[in-house]
Design a protein around this motif. Structure first.
Motif, PDB file in Angstrom:
ATOM      1  N   LEU A 103       0.828  -1.074   0.014  1.00 28.90           N
ATOM      2  CA  LEU A 103      -0.035  -0.025   0.075  1.00 28.90           C
ATOM      3  C   LEU A 103       0.925   1.314   0.011  1.00 28.90           C
ATOM      4  O   LEU A 103       0.593   2.226  -0.655  1.00 28.90           O
ATOM      5  CB  LEU A 103      -0.820  -0.016   1.217  1.00 28.90           C
ATOM      6  CG  LEU A 103      -1.732   1.336   1.449  1.00 28.90           C
ATOM      7  CD1 LEU A 103      -2.905   1.264   0.173  1.00 28.90           C
ATOM      8  CD2 LEU A 103      -2.400   1.243   2.615  1.00 28.90           C
ATOM      9  N   LYS A 104       1.888   1.251   0.912  1.00 26.81           N
ATOM     10  CA  LYS A 104       2.782   2.474   0.869  1.00 26.81           C
ATOM     11  C   LYS A 104       3.394   2.768  -0.484  1.00 26.81           C
ATOM     12  O   LYS A 104       3.615   4.065  -0.736  1.00 26.81           O
ATOM     13  CB  LYS A 104       3.843   2.332   1.870  1.00 26.81           C
ATOM     14  CG  LYS A 104       3.497   2.284   3.381  1.00 26.81           C
ATOM     15  CD  LYS A 104       4.866   1.925   4.117  1.00 26.81           C
ATOM     16  CE  LYS A 104       4.229   1.420   5.632  1.00 26.81           C
ATOM     17  NZ  LYS A 104       5.520   1.162   6.309  1.00 26.81           N
ATOM     18  N   THR A 105       3.670   1.684  -1.356  1.00 27.77           N
ATOM     19  CA  THR A 105       4.203   2.210  -2.713  1.00 27.77           C
ATOM     20  C   THR A 105       3.340   2.870  -3.593  1.00 27.77           C
ATOM     21  O   THR A 105       3.811   3.463  -4.431  1.00 27.77           O
ATOM     22  CB  THR A 105       4.655   0.928  -3.340  1.00 27.77           C
ATOM     23  OG1 THR A 105       3.562  -0.044  -3.713  1.00 27.77           O
ATOM     24  CG2 THR A 105       5.670  -0.079  -2.540  1.00 27.77           C
ATOM     25  N   VAL A 123      -0.466   4.539   7.203  1.00 26.16           N
ATOM     26  CA  VAL A 123      -0.609   3.361   7.385  1.00 26.16           C
ATOM     27  C   VAL A 123      -0.926   3.246   8.972  1.00 26.16           C
ATOM     28  O   VAL A 123      -1.554   2.322   9.290  1.00 26.16           O
ATOM     29  CB  VAL A 123       0.606   2.468   6.729  1.00 26.16           C
ATOM     30  CG1 VAL A 123       0.515   1.332   7.695  1.00 26.16           C
ATOM     31  CG2 VAL A 123       0.646   2.412   5.348  1.00 26.16           C
ATOM     32  N   LYS A 124      -0.022   3.904   9.706  1.00 29.01           N
ATOM     33  CA  LYS A 124      -0.547   4.040  10.980  1.00 29.01           C
ATOM     34  C   LYS A 124      -2.058   4.290  11.425  1.00 29.01           C
ATOM     35  O   LYS A 124      -2.631   3.722  12.311  1.00 29.01           O
ATOM     36  CB  LYS A 124       0.359   5.046  11.848  1.00 29.01           C
ATOM     37  CG  LYS A 124       1.818   4.727  12.081  1.00 29.01           C
ATOM     38  CD  LYS A 124       2.325   5.749  12.891  1.00 29.01           C
ATOM     39  CE  LYS A 124       4.082   5.768  12.933  1.00 29.01           C
ATOM     40  NZ  LYS A 124       4.793   6.776  13.519  1.00 29.01           N
ATOM     41  N   ARG A 125      -2.525   5.504  10.733  1.00 32.59           N
ATOM     42  CA  ARG A 125      -3.924   5.743  10.865  1.00 32.59           C
ATOM     43  C   ARG A 125      -4.865   4.713  10.338  1.00 32.59           C
ATOM     44  O   ARG A 125      -5.728   4.196  11.011  1.00 32.59           O
ATOM     45  CB  ARG A 125      -4.095   6.945  10.084  1.00 32.59           C
ATOM     46  CG  ARG A 125      -5.512   7.265   9.885  1.00 32.59           C
ATOM     47  CD  ARG A 125      -6.224   7.618  11.167  1.00 32.59           C
ATOM     48  NE  ARG A 125      -7.658   7.819  10.876  1.00 32.59           N
ATOM     49  CZ  ARG A 125      -8.592   6.613  11.157  1.00 32.59           C
ATOM     50  NH1 ARG A 125      -8.193   5.315  11.132  1.00 32.59           N
ATOM     51  NH2 ARG A 125      -9.953   6.766  10.768  1.00 32.59           N
ATOM     52  N   LEU A 126      -4.531   4.020   9.378  1.00 30.70           N
ATOM     53  CA  LEU A 126      -5.465   2.955   8.697  1.00 30.70           C
ATOM     54  C   LEU A 126      -5.504   1.885   9.680  1.00 30.70           C
ATOM     55  O   LEU A 126      -6.403   1.141   9.878  1.00 30.70           O
ATOM     56  CB  LEU A 126      -5.047   2.378   7.191  1.00 30.70           C
ATOM     57  CG  LEU A 126      -5.129   3.630   6.088  1.00 30.70           C
ATOM     58  CD1 LEU A 126      -4.347   3.183   5.018  1.00 30.70           C
ATOM     59  CD2 LEU A 126      -6.918   3.852   5.912  1.00 30.70           C
ATOM     60  N   LYS A 127      -4.432   1.491  10.211  1.00 35.76           N
ATOM     61  CA  LYS A 127      -4.215   0.119  11.007  1.00 35.76           C
ATOM     62  C   LYS A 127      -4.868   0.384  12.360  1.00 35.76           C
ATOM     63  O   LYS A 127      -5.644  -0.844  12.823  1.00 35.76           O
ATOM     64  CB  LYS A 127      -2.874   0.030  11.276  1.00 35.76           C
ATOM     65  CG  LYS A 127      -1.880  -0.672  10.534  1.00 35.76           C
ATOM     66  CD  LYS A 127      -0.551  -0.836  10.920  1.00 35.76           C
ATOM     67  CE  LYS A 127       0.611  -1.603  10.017  1.00 35.76           C
ATOM     68  NZ  LYS A 127       1.810  -1.941  10.648  1.00 35.76           N
ATOM     69  N   GLY A 145       2.050   8.875 -11.110  1.00 35.64           N
ATOM     70  CA  GLY A 145       1.568   7.474 -10.764  1.00 35.64           C
ATOM     71  C   GLY A 145       1.474   6.992  -9.068  1.00 35.64           C
ATOM     72  O   GLY A 145       1.299   5.897  -8.754  1.00 35.64           O
ATOM     73  N   LYS A 146       1.493   8.259  -8.339  1.00 31.77           N
ATOM     74  CA  LYS A 146       1.182   8.056  -7.077  1.00 31.77           C
ATOM     75  C   LYS A 146      -0.111   8.943  -6.389  1.00 31.77           C
ATOM     76  O   LYS A 146      -0.255  10.115  -6.916  1.00 31.77           O
ATOM     77  CB  LYS A 146       2.579   8.549  -6.324  1.00 31.77           C
ATOM     78  CG  LYS A 146       3.808   7.814  -6.548  1.00 31.77           C
ATOM     79  CD  LYS A 146       4.188   6.942  -5.410  1.00 31.77           C
ATOM     80  CE  LYS A 146       5.392   6.049  -5.815  1.00 31.77           C
ATOM     81  NZ  LYS A 146       5.826   5.327  -4.876  1.00 31.77           N
ATOM     82  N   VAL A 147      -0.559   8.518  -5.381  1.00 36.01           N
ATOM     83  CA  VAL A 147      -1.668   8.989  -4.824  1.00 36.01           C
ATOM     84  C   VAL A 147      -1.218  10.203  -3.867  1.00 36.01           C
ATOM     85  O   VAL A 147      -0.236  10.054  -2.981  1.00 36.01           O
ATOM     86  CB  VAL A 147      -2.457   8.179  -3.807  1.00 36.01           C
ATOM     87  CG1 VAL A 147      -3.671   9.156  -3.277  1.00 36.01           C
ATOM     88  CG2 VAL A 147      -3.236   6.979  -4.759  1.00 36.01           C
ATOM     89  N   THR A 148      -1.436  11.548  -4.045  1.00 39.71           N
ATOM     90  CA  THR A 148      -1.161  12.681  -3.616  1.00 39.71           C
ATOM     91  C   THR A 148      -2.243  13.121  -2.540  1.00 39.71           C
ATOM     92  O   THR A 148      -1.764  13.911  -1.594  1.00 39.71           O
ATOM     93  CB  THR A 148      -0.792  13.660  -4.317  1.00 39.71           C
ATOM     94  OG1 THR A 148      -1.805  14.143  -5.199  1.00 39.71           O
ATOM     95  CG2 THR A 148       0.361  13.213  -5.320  1.00 39.71           C
TER      96      THR A 148
END
Length: 138
Positions: free
Chosen positions: A13-15, A41-45, A97-100
């Motif tokens: 996901l981070k990529t 990712v900390k937030r989603l977890k 190519g990345k979510v901003t």
């Protein structure tokens, strides 16, 4: 990205997220956003990692240049037997190519009405080092 999230494959996901990506749940607002892949990712977890199972189901995707809106739903199942189906509309901005930018619109009441009684306690005791105030940036 959505497959990685559904699989809770945090590394993959981070990529898909830019270093400056801002994520926020719109029901909570911009004062409790997260910025950057690690903190997102900390937030989603906090919400997803304790679940016995979690799955994202695809829906309508509409794009206009770098901006996309994605209507989808998620199923959450807790080990204690409770479950919830959450309807989402997600707004993304994608550059190189990345979510901003990642904004999730959903009904917090739909989750609160189906979650275990101690669900909010997980947030009260969670690592909140991810909190980024995005007020005025969106």
């Amino acid at each position: 990205m959505w497959k990685a999230l559904s699989d809770r494959n945090w590394a993959l996901l981070k990529t898909h997220l830019s270093d400056e990506c801002i994520y926020l749940d719109m029901p909570v607002g911009p004062a409790a956003a997260a910025k950057g892949p690690e903190d997102i990712v900390k937030r989603l977890k906090i919400g997803l990692e304790p679940l016995a199972s979690y799955e994202n189901f695809p829906g309508l995707l509409v794009a206009n240049g770098n901006d996309a809106m994605y209507e989808h739903h998620e199923q959450w199942h807790w080990a204690t037997g409770e479950s919830a189906v959450l309807q989402f509309v997600t707004v993304h901005r994608v550059e190189n190519g990345k979510v901003t930018l990642w904004k999730d619109y959903w009904d917090m009441g739909a989750l609160a009405n189906h979650a275990p009684p101690d669900w909010m306690d997980n947030f009260a005791s969670a690592d909140m080092s991810w909190v980024f105030d995005a007020t005025g940036l969106l």
